[in-house]
Each structure stands twice: as C-alpha cells, then as structure tokens.
Design a protein around this motif. Structure first.
Motif: not given
Length: 295
Positions: A214-227
């Motif tokens: 997601a970061i390499n594809a250009g995502g601005d905010i990365i949601m770490l969901d239900n970790f």
C-alpha cells in the motif's frame, strides 16, 4: 473552550433536520398543547448527571423554530459535576406553554445524546494523554443516520477528531474494494485517477506485506485493521523504520478496531498516528437532562 458552532453551514440542511424531528413528534394535532394553552411561562433545563454540555446550536434551533427564548448559564464544552440526587440549572427559557412542551422532548433527546458523545470522547482522549499517547483519537462513519452532522460535531466538542465525514470526504479503500479490483495496487491506482492530488487515499491492510504494498503504491494513510495489541507496536515500528529515509513515501499509520477505555493503556503506541474507534460515539451512555416549567 473553542466555539465549534462557527463550523455549521448557513445552508438549511441541518435546520431542516430539526424541522423533521419536530414534525415526527407532532405529525397532526398537539392535544397536550391544547390542554396548556398559550400563556407565557418560564422554564428551566436541568442537568441531572455529570458530563460535558454539547449540542447548544442544535437546541437553539429547536427553540427558535418553536419561538422560545433561552439564556444559557453554562457554555458548550464545559464539564459539569453532578452529585447523586442533585441537579443543576444550565438554561432558562421563556415562551408559550404549548411551545415549550412541543420543544421539550426533541431538545432534551438531542442534548442528552450529544452530551453523551462529547463526554465519552473527552474521557478517551484524556485517558490517552495520561498514558503518554501524542497522536489522534478519531471517530468513525458508524454514526446514526440523520444525526451524522450532530454526532460528528459532538466528537469535536469532546476533543476527538471526526475522521472523514462521508464517502466524498476521503477515499477509504477496504477489503471489499481490494477484492473487487484484484489487488491493493489496482485499488489505489483507480482511486488516484479520480481523486487527483487533493484527496487523500486511505487503505486497509491485514499484515506487514500488505502495508508495504500500500505504501509503495502511494497510499497516504495505512490502516492496520484489527491487529492484535501485541502486534501493533512491532508492525508500526518496522514500517516507520523501513521508509524513514524515503521522502517520496510519506504516510500516516492508523489503527482501527478494538480500542476501548478499558484497554487503552495496552493498545496505544506513538508509532501509530491515528486510532479510530466507534466507542466514542456508538452506544455511548447519555447525559441526563430534564425540563421543568417554573411554578
């Protein structure tokens, strides 16, 4: 205390909601209004449980539409301590008897609900600061249909972030978006085509590898969901270290799911920029109010 009432638009959409609430409560004849008549009376709004006062602009619109005058004795955002068995007058109103009673339930319901959200929001952000968290605590889009502008407003009054307001506010790509497009990268590329440079893209990921994609594809905010709480600090730290020298890969980390007032000390870490939780506004206790016509 910040005056958030200046945020409210001059358009009539939220005011129409107040009209709709009053119409729902009086769809035809007001039989109780006939009983009491139009004599001018004074009345008081009492706060009966501790909390933060919230919702004043919306309550004032109820009173305005019902042709009632009010004088507030406390400000919005103020925390009032109420001891058991006591009550405190927070506002004095004047108007026709029937109008006061027409406004009573709608105004108290809104005041109770919004004060409850503001109080819970403040409780959680205060606890987060006490355990050393410096980032953002935000709400979610799991608001009550018809009440979103009011419930989001209450989060702000309580000291939390509103998060995105609606589907047009920010592009959030979750599991269903990813599955529908085939990959995280495809989903982000499709979103960027229409969102352009001005709209941020947030993407939900399930593990470290998805976060990297997601970061390499250009995502601005990365949601770490239900970790799990023990996973979060490790994954967050690894991601921040991995991309710290890559200026073209700027991002924020968000955690969603599972945060409550009871586990906040174990859950928070400062490598996570945003914690979003519906616990500040979904199913929150109300603050108790009543309205009494002065004898």
């Amino acid at each position: 205390m910040t005056d958030y009432s200046n945020l409210l638009p001059v358009s009539t959409q939220w005011k129409q909601s107040i009209t709709d609430f009053l119409t729902e409560d009086i769809p035809s004849f007001d039989y109780g209004g006939f009983v009491v008549g139009s004599e001018i009376k004074n009345a008081s709004i009492y706060m009966k449980s501790s909390g933060i006062i919230c919702g004043i602009p919306f309550i004032e619109e109820v009173f305005k539409q019902c042709e009632i005058n009010i004088k507030w004795h406390h400000k919005e955002g103020e925390y009032i301590k109420i001891n058991k068995g006591e009550k405190k007058c927070i506002g004095s109103i004047t108007g026709k008897s029937k109008n006061i009673l027409q406004a009573e339930r709608v105004s108290l319901n809104l005041l109770s609900r919004l004060s409850g959200i503001a109080s819970k929001s403040n409780e959680i952000i205060t606890k987060a600061r006490e355990v050393g968290y410096r980032g953002i605590i935000a709400g979610t889009r799991k608001t009550t249909p018809g009440l979103r502008i009011m419930e989001k407003y209450a989060m702000l009054v309580g000291g939390c972030d509103m998060h995105r307001f609606d589907l047009s506010s920010m592009i959030m790509l979750k599991d269903n978006h990813i599955w529908s497009t085939g990959s995280i990268t495809n989903a982000i590329n499709n979103a960027r085509k229409v969102g352009g440079f001005s709209i941020k893209i947030e993407i939900e990921v399930r593990d470290l590898n998805e976060a990297i994609e997601a970061i390499n594809a250009g995502g601005d905010i990365i949601m770490l969901d239900n970790f799990q709480s023990n996973e979060l600090p490790i994954v967050a730290k690894n991601l921040k270290e991995m991309f710290k020298d890559k200026n073209d890969k700027q991002f924020l980390l968000e955690c969603s799911g599972g945060l409550t007032i009871d586990n906040i000390g174990d859950y928070l870490c400062n490598d996570i920029d945003i914690y979003s939780t519906s616990s500040i506004h979904q199913g929150t206790p109300i603050v108790d109010y009543s309205l009494k016509i002065d004898k």
